[in-house]
Design a protein around this motif. Structure first.
Motif, PDB file in Angstrom:
ATOM      1  N   MET A   1       0.878  -1.458  -0.203  1.00 11.47           N
ATOM      2  CA  MET A   1       0.061   0.160   0.324  1.00 11.47           C
ATOM      3  C   MET A   1       0.743   1.638   0.652  1.00 11.47           C
ATOM      4  SD  MET A   1      -2.862   1.695   2.931  1.00 11.47           S
ATOM      5  CE  MET A   1      -3.729  -0.243   2.657  1.00 11.47           C
ATOM      6  N   ALA A   2       0.793   2.627  -0.756  1.00  5.08           N
ATOM      7  CA  ALA A   2       1.348   3.796  -1.041  1.00  5.08           C
ATOM      8  C   ALA A   2       1.144   4.233   0.292  1.00  5.08           C
ATOM      9  CB  ALA A   2       0.896   4.359  -2.309  1.00  5.08           C
ATOM     10  N   ALA A   3       2.231   4.617   0.617  1.00 10.29           N
ATOM     11  CA  ALA A   3       1.885   5.417   2.052  1.00 10.29           C
ATOM     12  C   ALA A   3       1.631   7.294   1.642  1.00 10.29           C
ATOM     13  CB  ALA A   3       3.939   6.337   2.144  1.00 10.29           C
ATOM     14  N   PRO A   4       0.730   7.566   2.348  1.00  9.76           N
ATOM     15  CA  PRO A   4       0.114   9.261   2.417  1.00  9.76           C
ATOM     16  C   PRO A   4       1.117  10.622   2.340  1.00  9.76           C
ATOM     17  CG  PRO A   4       0.328   8.208   5.322  1.00  9.76           C
ATOM     18  CD  PRO A   4       1.128   7.397   4.590  1.00  9.76           C
ATOM     19  N   GLU A   5       0.592  11.284   1.461  1.00  4.36           N
ATOM     20  CA  GLU A   5       1.111  12.257   0.620  1.00  4.36           C
ATOM     21  C   GLU A   5       1.904  13.707   2.284  1.00  4.36           C
ATOM     22  OE1 GLU A   5      -0.686  15.198  -1.834  1.00  4.36           O
ATOM     23  OE2 GLU A   5      -1.373  13.481  -2.225  1.00  4.36           O
ATOM     24  N   PHE A  12      -6.496   5.537   5.958  1.00  4.95           N
ATOM     25  CA  PHE A  12      -6.874   5.153   4.227  1.00  4.95           C
ATOM     26  C   PHE A  12      -8.564   5.116   4.232  1.00  4.95           C
ATOM     27  CE2 PHE A  12      -7.136   2.138   1.357  1.00  4.95           C
ATOM     28  CZ  PHE A  12      -6.569   2.460   0.314  1.00  4.95           C
ATOM     29  N   LYS A  17     -10.142   4.098  -2.419  1.00  6.27           N
ATOM     30  CA  LYS A  17      -8.749   4.063  -2.487  1.00  6.27           C
ATOM     31  C   LYS A  17      -7.718   4.860  -2.628  1.00  6.27           C
ATOM     32  CE  LYS A  17     -11.224  -0.049  -5.528  1.00  6.27           C
ATOM     33  NZ  LYS A  17     -11.017  -0.882  -6.524  1.00  6.27           N
ATOM     34  N   ARG A  18      -7.700   5.764  -1.093  1.00  6.56           N
ATOM     35  CA  ARG A  18      -6.228   6.653  -1.429  1.00  6.56           C
ATOM     36  C   ARG A  18      -6.511   7.026  -0.037  1.00  6.56           C
ATOM     37  NH1 ARG A  18      -8.718  11.563  -0.166  1.00  6.56           N
ATOM     38  NH2 ARG A  18     -10.356  12.039  -1.650  1.00  6.56           N
ATOM     39  N   LYS A  21      -7.164  12.988   2.608  1.00  6.21           N
ATOM     40  CA  LYS A  21      -6.091  14.576   2.002  1.00  6.21           C
ATOM     41  C   LYS A  21      -5.907  15.460   3.358  1.00  6.21           C
ATOM     42  CE  LYS A  21      -6.279  13.984  -3.096  1.00  6.21           C
ATOM     43  NZ  LYS A  21      -6.435  14.157  -4.283  1.00  6.21           N
TER      44      LYS A  21
END
Length: 257
Positions: A1-5, A12, A17-18, A21
């Protein structure tokens, strides 16, 4: 899983699916909306009962309800529930109908010529090549309305112009320009919705007074509006954006008062 910005909430959002923000508070991993996800935070967030689209800490619910933007606000004195909702007995509805015919090009030009004497500014706007087809259409409609008002001697000092379905308030703006700063003129702009890009600010510092009434025409009792109670000004009703129902509210009830 990608990391948060970097600098963004670490929650999450599975539905999107992100990662969220939103920006968390300094030293926090999650934003206020997802703060319950922090291990050290055992406070529970629940949907706001006034608007479930946002959440609130359960232990601060009562405090939140007092300031929530979705709370029911006190009604103004001129709000009377369904006062213009129409006649209860359908048999009482007047049968008289007023036919509405469109103006011919010659009639429109004649009205614009009459209006030019009262409002050079609108004539200049009509001739401005920067105005597109849509803007020109609205300007012609406003010119027609003002021309008829001039013909009926409705443009003058010492009265209150009530624009129903005011929107941005353009019609009242041109009426004010046409009046050429005559004395003791008040404008009431009736609009049920919050409106962006209002032209009201153009009239600050001028002699005319502009006031907005955020209320549905169905519930508006004009006699209870403070300025009308206090000054007893003659009322001139105007409008350009009214639907059939709103027009009916005005004709069926306010004509009796």
């Amino acid at each position: 899983m990608a990391a948060p910005e970097p600098g963004r909430c670490g929650y999450f959002v599975a539905r999107k699916k992100r990662f969220c923000k939103m920006i968390p508070a300094p030293g926090k991993r999650f934003c206020g909306e997802h703060g319950q996800q922090e291990e050290e935070n055992d406070r529970k967030r629940i949907p706001c009962p006034l608007d479930p689209k946002h959440t609130v800490y359960e232990d601060q619910l009562q405090k939140h309800l007092k300031k929530c933007n979705s709370r029911e606000k006190p009604k103004p004195v001129y709000f009377v529930q369904d006062i213009n909702a129409g006649l209860q007995d359908a048999a009482e509805i007047p049968e008289k109908q007023v036919p509405i015919s469109s103006l011919s090009k010659e009639e429109l030009q004649s009205l614009i010529i009459k209006l030019k004497k009262a409002s050079q500014a609108l004539q200049e706007a009509l001739n401005d090549p920067k105005n597109g087809e849509s803007a020109f259409k609205h300007l012609k409609q406003q010119a027609s309305i003002l021309g008829n008002m001039e013909k009926l001697h409705l443009l003058g000092p010492g009265r209150c112009f009530v624009e129903f379905g005011a929107g941005r308030g353009k019609l009242s703006h041109w009426v004010d320009v046409a009046l050429q700063n005559v004395e003791n003129v008040h404008f009431l702009l009736v609009e049920r919705a919050t409106t962006r890009f209002k032209v009201d600010g153009k009239h600050k510092g001028r002699d005319s007074i502009f006031e907005r009434l955020q209320v549905d025409i169905q519930h508006l009792f004009l006699k209870k509006v403070p300025i009308l109670e206090k000054k007893k000004l003659p009322v001139v009703g105007i409008g350009k954006h009214l639907c059939g129902a709103a027009t009916g509210y005005l004709l069926l009830k306010n004509e009796r008062r």
